[in-house]
Each structure stands twice: as C-alpha cells, then as structure tokens.
Design a protein around this motif. Sequence first.
Motif, PDB file in Angstrom:
ATOM      1  N   ALA A 115      69.357  66.253 -33.646  1.00 17.27           N
ATOM      2  CA  ALA A 115      70.601  66.186 -34.412  1.00 17.27           C
ATOM      3  C   ALA A 115      71.421  65.011 -33.907  1.00 17.27           C
ATOM      4  N   GLY A 116      72.123  64.374 -34.819  1.00 14.66           N
ATOM      5  CA  GLY A 116      72.939  63.240 -34.419  1.00 14.66           C
ATOM      6  C   GLY A 116      74.029  62.949 -35.428  1.00 14.66           C
ATOM      7  N   VAL A 117      75.117  62.404 -34.926  1.00 12.24           N
ATOM      8  CA  VAL A 117      76.204  61.958 -35.787  1.00 12.24           C
ATOM      9  C   VAL A 117      76.698  60.618 -35.248  1.00 12.24           C
ATOM     10  N   SER A 118      76.981  59.697 -36.147  1.00 14.99           N
ATOM     11  CA  SER A 118      77.454  58.379 -35.732  1.00 14.99           C
ATOM     12  C   SER A 118      78.612  57.939 -36.614  1.00 14.99           C
ATOM     13  N   VAL A 119      79.520  57.199 -36.012  1.00 16.13           N
ATOM     14  CA  VAL A 119      80.650  56.606 -36.723  1.00 16.13           C
ATOM     15  C   VAL A 119      80.567  55.103 -36.535  1.00 16.13           C
ATOM     16  N   THR A 120      80.541  54.359 -37.639  1.00 16.51           N
ATOM     17  CA  THR A 120      80.412  52.910 -37.591  1.00 16.51           C
ATOM     18  C   THR A 120      81.660  52.272 -38.187  1.00 16.51           C
ATOM     19  N   VAL A 121      82.298  51.404 -37.403  1.00 17.80           N
ATOM     20  CA  VAL A 121      83.525  50.728 -37.826  1.00 17.80           C
ATOM     21  C   VAL A 121      83.235  49.230 -37.931  1.00 17.80           C
ATOM     22  N   GLY A 156      85.780  51.050 -45.331  1.00 23.33           N
ATOM     23  CA  GLY A 156      84.459  50.587 -44.906  1.00 23.33           C
ATOM     24  C   GLY A 156      83.865  51.350 -43.752  1.00 23.33           C
ATOM     25  N   VAL A 157      84.639  52.155 -43.068  1.00 26.63           N
ATOM     26  CA  VAL A 157      84.113  52.997 -41.986  1.00 26.63           C
ATOM     27  C   VAL A 157      83.210  54.071 -42.586  1.00 26.63           C
ATOM     28  N   PHE A 158      82.037  54.267 -41.989  1.00 29.26           N
ATOM     29  CA  PHE A 158      81.160  55.306 -42.516  1.00 29.26           C
ATOM     30  C   PHE A 158      80.629  56.216 -41.407  1.00 29.26           C
ATOM     31  N   VAL A 159      80.412  57.461 -41.787  1.00 29.88           N
ATOM     32  CA  VAL A 159      79.914  58.492 -40.888  1.00 29.88           C
ATOM     33  C   VAL A 159      78.553  58.950 -41.390  1.00 29.88           C
ATOM     34  N   ARG A 160      77.591  59.011 -40.494  1.00 28.71           N
ATOM     35  CA  ARG A 160      76.234  59.445 -40.852  1.00 28.71           C
ATOM     36  C   ARG A 160      75.820  60.601 -39.948  1.00 28.71           C
ATOM     37  N   GLY A 161      75.221  61.627 -40.529  1.00 29.91           N
ATOM     38  CA  GLY A 161      74.756  62.762 -39.749  1.00 29.91           C
ATOM     39  C   GLY A 161      73.343  63.158 -40.141  1.00 29.91           C
ATOM     40  N   THR A 162      72.550  63.576 -39.162  1.00 31.72           N
ATOM     41  CA  THR A 162      71.175  64.020 -39.422  1.00 31.72           C
ATOM     42  C   THR A 162      70.865  65.248 -38.579  1.00 31.72           C
ATOM     43  N   THR A 168      75.535  60.290 -25.402  1.00 35.03           N
ATOM     44  CA  THR A 168      76.644  59.627 -26.076  1.00 35.03           C
ATOM     45  C   THR A 168      76.506  58.119 -25.893  1.00 35.03           C
ATOM     46  N   ASP A 169      76.593  57.367 -26.992  1.00 36.45           N
ATOM     47  CA  ASP A 169      76.480  55.901 -26.944  1.00 36.45           C
ATOM     48  C   ASP A 169      77.680  55.278 -27.637  1.00 36.45           C
ATOM     49  N   ILE A 170      78.245  54.278 -26.992  1.00 38.36           N
ATOM     50  CA  ILE A 170      79.336  53.492 -27.564  1.00 38.36           C
ATOM     51  C   ILE A 170      79.001  52.014 -27.381  1.00 38.36           C
ATOM     52  N   GLY A 171      79.081  51.246 -28.466  1.00 34.56           N
ATOM     53  CA  GLY A 171      78.735  49.842 -28.343  1.00 34.56           C
ATOM     54  C   GLY A 171      78.953  49.088 -29.642  1.00 34.56           C
ATOM     55  N   PHE A 204      78.931  42.362 -37.634  1.00 38.68           N
ATOM     56  CA  PHE A 204      79.042  43.183 -36.437  1.00 38.68           C
ATOM     57  C   PHE A 204      79.923  44.398 -36.700  1.00 38.68           C
ATOM     58  N   ALA A 205      79.610  45.478 -35.982  1.00 39.73           N
ATOM     59  CA  ALA A 205      80.358  46.717 -36.150  1.00 39.73           C
ATOM     60  C   ALA A 205      80.422  47.453 -34.819  1.00 39.73           C
ATOM     61  N   PHE A 206      81.513  48.184 -34.617  1.00 42.77           N
ATOM     62  CA  PHE A 206      81.649  49.075 -33.468  1.00 42.77           C
ATOM     63  C   PHE A 206      81.014  50.410 -33.832  1.00 42.77           C
ATOM     64  N   ARG A 207      80.206  50.971 -32.921  1.00 37.11           N
ATOM     65  CA  ARG A 207      79.455  52.184 -33.242  1.00 37.11           C
ATOM     66  C   ARG A 207      79.583  53.213 -32.130  1.00 37.11           C
ATOM     67  N   PHE A 208      79.875  54.435 -32.537  1.00 38.97           N
ATOM     68  CA  PHE A 208      79.893  55.581 -31.632  1.00 38.97           C
ATOM     69  C   PHE A 208      78.859  56.581 -32.132  1.00 38.97           C
TER      70      PHE A 208
END
Length: 219
Positions: A174-180, A150-156, A211-214, A186-190
Amino acid sequence: GSIDLKIELENKDPVTNELDLSARIEYLKKKNRLLFYGLLEHDTKKPEGQSEVKTKDESTFNIDYNRYFDAQKEYFIVGVAGLEHDGMRQIEHRRYGAGGIGYRFIDDKSKWIDIALGLGGVNEKFTNYDEDLYTAIYTNAEALYTFKNGVFVRGTVRYMPSVLHDRAAWLFRAGVSVTVPISQSFAFRFALTDVDDNNPSPEIGNNKLTTDIGVSFVF
C-alpha cells in the motif's frame, strides 16, 4: 513518468555511502496502459577500524498492463508481474504474477479509481528457510486525484492472500504519494509506503513502513 535519484557519500566516522534510485514510467496508447516501477537501494556503513557492512540492500521491479475493452476505459483486462529482493529482511527473492479483470469508476484525466480482481501465484525464498510457492487471489485498487493548482495525490493498495495453502501466506503493498509541481520538469514528492508479508523470521517481522521526501524529475 518520474525519476528519483539520491546519492550520498559521507567521509566521517562511520563512513556512509548511499545510492537510492526509483522510477515510475507510465505509457498510454489508445486502449493500452503499461506501468513500470523500479527501485534500487544500496547503503553501506564502515566504522573506523571495522569491516564495511550493508545497511540497505533492496530492489523492486513491477510491471502492470491494462487492456481496455472500449474507449470509455471502464472495463479492462489486467496483467501484473513483480520481482523483489530485500537483503536486510532476509528476502532472497520474491516473484509474483497475476491476471484478472478490472473496472474504472471515474474516467477523467484528473481523477479516477481503478479496482481489479483476479488470480495469481507467488514464489518466494527467505534466507535459511525453504522456498515457498502458492496460489493467491489478486486484488488491487488505484486512485488519482488532481487539484486545480496541479498538486496530485495517488494511492495504491495490492493484496494477494494465499488459497489452498498449508499455511497462511500473503503479499500486501500500500502506498500514498503527494506530488507538488515546482516547475515543468521538477516536483516535490512525499510518499508513504507500507509493505507487509509472511516473513518467517521472528526477529524481522512482517511489516515495513517507509517514508520518502524528495525532488522528482517529471517528464
């Protein structure tokens, strides 16, 4: 979609107030895809015996629209519009819009890659500098990959360099995010985001890396 909210109030010296809100909402219906992204960040600091000063004053609003030609969602028409403000980087406003055509390499809900090419325009105003308006080539790439857990990675990546302009001007995002996922809602997001543009102020520079973590509310 997802919504991230951060409110921080500190009553120590210096007194610090932070309000950060971001939202990403995607709407899909048959051959239409509408994506909205919004960001609001307003932080202040007030040392004892001194006036309150802003440490962050930023807002971003983007709308992307895709119209697919067929059910396979391979070829599509794209239209984008954006509005930005960043007081700390002396950007009073930046407005841009573009249109073009795109192609999806992999049509799968768990993984896909989109690329788009077109033409657009950028209007921007920096503090103490003249307003600028230029035509730009529009290029955009977006990718998603979902793991079995279920973890997904998105890049733009979005790049809009100027054409037929009297000086070099560009817009790069440009951005990349990892969502757990933590639970159903609710999900943890970097997230790592890079912003680069032709800021004319030497002391500000062109590049900003964030950099954002939350935790995100997912729906």
